[in-house]
Design a protein around this motif. Structure first.
Motif, short mmCIF file in Angstrom:
data_model
loop_
_atom_site.label_atom_id
_atom_site.label_comp_id
_atom_site.label_asym_id
_atom_site.label_seq_id
_atom_site.Cartn_x
_atom_site.Cartn_y
_atom_site.Cartn_z
N HIS A 114 -6.39 -0.55 -2.77
CA HIS A 114 -6.14 0.06 -1.47
C HIS A 114 -4.68 0.43 -1.29
CE1 HIS A 114 -9.94 -2.20 0.05
NE2 HIS A 114 -10.25 -1.01 -0.39
N GLY A 115 -3.78 -0.44 -1.76
CA GLY A 115 -2.37 -0.19 -1.57
C GLY A 115 -1.88 1.06 -2.27
N PHE A 116 -2.33 1.27 -3.51
CA PHE A 116 -1.83 2.40 -4.28
C PHE A 116 -2.58 3.70 -4.00
CE2 PHE A 116 -0.10 -1.05 -6.93
CZ PHE A 116 1.21 -0.61 -7.01
N SER A 117 -3.70 3.64 -3.27
CA SER A 117 -4.44 4.87 -2.99
C SER A 117 -4.38 5.29 -1.52
CB SER A 117 -5.91 4.70 -3.38
OG SER A 117 -6.54 3.69 -2.59
N VAL A 118 -3.87 4.41 -0.65
CA VAL A 118 -3.94 4.70 0.78
C VAL A 118 -3.07 5.89 1.16
CG1 VAL A 118 -2.07 3.10 1.40
CG2 VAL A 118 -3.83 3.68 3.08
N GLY A 119 -1.91 6.06 0.52
CA GLY A 119 -1.05 7.19 0.85
C GLY A 119 -1.74 8.51 0.56
N ARG A 143 10.00 -3.49 -2.58
CA ARG A 143 10.27 -2.44 -1.60
C ARG A 143 11.00 -1.25 -2.21
NH1 ARG A 143 7.86 -2.50 3.49
NH2 ARG A 143 7.35 -4.67 3.99
N TRP A 144 11.76 -1.48 -3.28
CA TRP A 144 12.62 -0.43 -3.83
C TRP A 144 11.96 0.37 -4.95
CZ3 TRP A 144 15.22 -0.66 -8.79
CH2 TRP A 144 16.09 0.41 -9.01
N LEU A 145 11.27 -0.31 -5.86
CA LEU A 145 10.72 0.36 -7.03
C LEU A 145 9.78 1.52 -6.69
CD1 LEU A 145 10.07 -2.59 -9.53
CD2 LEU A 145 11.78 -0.78 -9.71
N PRO A 146 8.86 1.37 -5.71
CA PRO A 146 7.96 2.50 -5.42
C PRO A 146 8.70 3.75 -4.97
CG PRO A 146 7.10 0.48 -4.47
CD PRO A 146 8.48 0.18 -4.94
N VAL A 201 12.70 -15.16 -4.92
CA VAL A 201 11.95 -14.56 -3.80
C VAL A 201 12.70 -13.35 -3.24
CG1 VAL A 201 11.14 -14.91 -1.44
CG2 VAL A 201 10.73 -16.67 -3.16
N GLY A 202 14.00 -13.50 -3.04
CA GLY A 202 14.78 -12.37 -2.54
C GLY A 202 14.73 -11.19 -3.47
N ALA A 203 14.87 -11.44 -4.77
CA ALA A 203 14.83 -10.35 -5.75
C ALA A 203 13.46 -9.67 -5.77
CB ALA A 203 15.19 -10.89 -7.13
N ILE A 204 12.40 -10.48 -5.69
CA ILE A 204 11.04 -9.92 -5.72
C ILE A 204 10.80 -9.00 -4.53
CG2 ILE A 204 8.60 -10.53 -5.41
CD1 ILE A 204 9.10 -12.94 -7.22
N VAL A 205 11.18 -9.44 -3.34
CA VAL A 205 10.94 -8.64 -2.14
C VAL A 205 11.72 -7.33 -2.20
CG1 VAL A 205 11.21 -8.55 0.37
CG2 VAL A 205 10.41 -10.65 -0.72
N GLU A 247 6.31 5.38 2.30
CA GLU A 247 6.66 3.98 2.51
C GLU A 247 6.20 3.16 1.31
OE1 GLU A 247 8.38 2.01 4.92
OE2 GLU A 247 9.16 4.05 5.04
N PRO A 248 6.99 2.22 0.86
CA PRO A 248 6.66 1.50 -0.37
C PRO A 248 5.38 0.70 -0.27
CG PRO A 248 8.48 0.44 0.79
CD PRO A 248 8.24 1.75 1.47
N VAL A 249 4.62 0.71 -1.37
CA VAL A 249 3.40 -0.09 -1.46
C VAL A 249 3.82 -1.45 -2.00
CG1 VAL A 249 1.08 -0.21 -2.40
CG2 VAL A 249 2.12 2.02 -1.95
N ALA A 250 4.30 -2.30 -1.11
CA ALA A 250 4.98 -3.52 -1.54
C ALA A 250 4.04 -4.70 -1.76
CB ALA A 250 6.06 -3.90 -0.53
N ALA A 251 2.94 -4.78 -1.00
CA ALA A 251 2.10 -5.98 -1.03
C ALA A 251 1.59 -6.34 -2.42
CB ALA A 251 0.93 -5.82 -0.05
N PRO A 252 0.95 -5.41 -3.15
CA PRO A 252 0.46 -5.81 -4.49
C PRO A 252 1.59 -6.16 -5.44
CG PRO A 252 0.19 -3.44 -4.15
CD PRO A 252 0.56 -4.02 -2.83
#
Length: 414
Positions: free
Chosen positions: A400-405, A27-30, A19-23, A37-42
């Motif tokens: 929505h996450g990847f297009s909102v920015g 947050r980091w990869l985007p 879980v820690g690694a996923i979060v 700001e990172p699109v973290a949710a999807p």
């Protein structure tokens, strides 16, 4: 006494590490490809699903269809904090005319969405009428948790764009207003399609009484909390302690007390945030309180999204092409068309109207409503409902996450 191997892989500890690694990765990869700001949710959902499929030894989370209560409680707390924070974000309520798009989205777009999804569910997806009504109620509200990318900024930031104001206030209020339709689905499932037996009670209690009581309780709680924080005792104000715990406790008190008297707690905590923000508006405590609540919200959201991803392979096992059609029609046609119709005649230009109509992300609130319904009554189409809702949340957060920015950048150039 026989000792365990020195490097025994305890499944609980493996889960914590995963879980820690996923979060962190989400947050980091985007940031490697964008400065936004990172699109973290999807990514949290997808990584959670991938971890379940690829990493052996992870503990199995309870299936929300079989054990809805833990999912209901955690998602409920997440939504409560998000609704209060949404109310706290609004720097100015005036001029009152800027509420016109919000009121239209609540009074026109949301009922239209519920009605259209219910028709689609019953007429095309083969759901019972009760299940179709519940599906409409679950998927109609804009999620206050995952819609933060299109909401206004923290207190004292100012420059509230009309689109951000509309989506913030809509997300803050429509969760509570969808609840009567959740109850309607439960009533139809329990008592059948005989409106003469339950329609009056539903209108008087589930619509009028619960909504009004939620609003009144939230307003009174906001006034009382403001008095405790900013007025008494003089010279030793709680607002000067830098602690958000007192106010967070008041949010829980407001929600719990409202629910005890059968009001809508979701409406109460949103009104609580709006009301408290009007007291000593320039005080720095508002920003600290918002940031405190946002931190809690982010932590709970991260855990829920990873958990949702981990059970998605189970939930989506019953998927059919019918479910894909329903999801696409909801996100690409029903919500945009309902929003566009609702906003006709407002001061929003075409581009602003399009953004408000399209960016109604589905998420944590939908999980809560479906768990709440499942915990109170067993629905005939429960597996189908979970497959549909899980798919809609996944597609909505990705699209929505990847297009909102990009959409908000285009909007800010107008």
């Amino acid at each position: 006494m026989q000792h365990e191997p020195f490097f025994a892989l305890n499944s609980y500890h493996v889960a914590l590490a995963v879980v820690g690694a996923i979060v962190i990765l989400a947050r980091w990869l985007p940031r490697l490809i964008s400065k936004r700001e990172p699109v973290a949710a999807p990514l949290m959902i997808l990584f959670g699903a991938g971890a379940t499929l690829l990493i052996p030894g992870l503990p199995v989370l309870p299936d929300p269809r079989q054990a809805p209560l833990p999912w209901e409680l955690v998602s409920e707390l997440t939504v409560i904090v998000a609704l209060f924070a949404a109310g706290m974000r609004i720097d100015s309520l005036r001029p009152w005319k800027k509420w016109q798009p919000t009121l239209r989205m609540l009074a026109i777009a949301m009922p239209l969405t519920i009605f259209a999804v219910a028709l689609l569910g019953a007429g095309y997806a083969g759901l019972t009428v009760a299940g179709a009504i519940l599906l409409g109620a679950v998927l109609a509200p804009t999620d206050p948790v995952l819609a933060s990318d299109v909401q206004v900024g923290p207190p004292h930031e100012g420059l509230e764009h009309p689109v951000r104001f509309t989506l913030t206030t809509e997300a803050g209020l429509n969760d509570g207003l969808a609840f009567p339709f959740v109850y309607l689905g439960l009533i139809v499932a329990a008592e059948g399609l005989n409106p003469t037996a339950w329609a009056l009670d539903w209108i008087l209690w589930d619509v009028l009484y619960r909504i009004v009581l939620g609003a009144v309780t939230g307003w009174l709680s906001g006034k009382a909390l403001g008095y405790i924080l900013f007025i008494v005792p003089r010279g030793s104000l709680l607002a000067e302690t830098s602690s958000g715990v007192i106010a967070f406790a008041a949010v829980l008190l407001c929600y719990g007390a409202t629910e005890l008297v059968e009001g809508y707690g979701f409406i109460a905590v949103a009104i609580l945030g709006l009301t408290l923000r009007r007291i000593e508006e320039e005080h720095h405590f508002h920003r600290r309180l918002h940031d405190f609540c946002e931190s809690i919200e982010d932590a709970l959201t991260a855990l829920l999204l990873v958990a949702l991803g981990s059970v998605l392979p189970i939930l989506l096992a019953d998927l059919s092409w019918t479910h894909f059609v329903v999801a696409v029609v909801l996100l690409a046609i029903i919500r945009p068309a309902s929003g566009w119709i609702a906003l006709l005649g407002t001061d929003l230009d075409h581009r602003s109207r399009a953004v408000v109509s399209i960016y109604g992300v589905r998420g944590i609130g939908s999980i809560y409503y479906l768990c709440y319904a499942g915990n109170h009554l067993e629905f005939v189409n429960e597996n189908q409902l979970w497959s549909l809702v899980g798919l809609v949340i996944l597609v909505s957060t990705i699209v929505h996450g990847f297009s909102v920015g990009w959409a908000m950048d285009r909007l800010s150039k107008d």
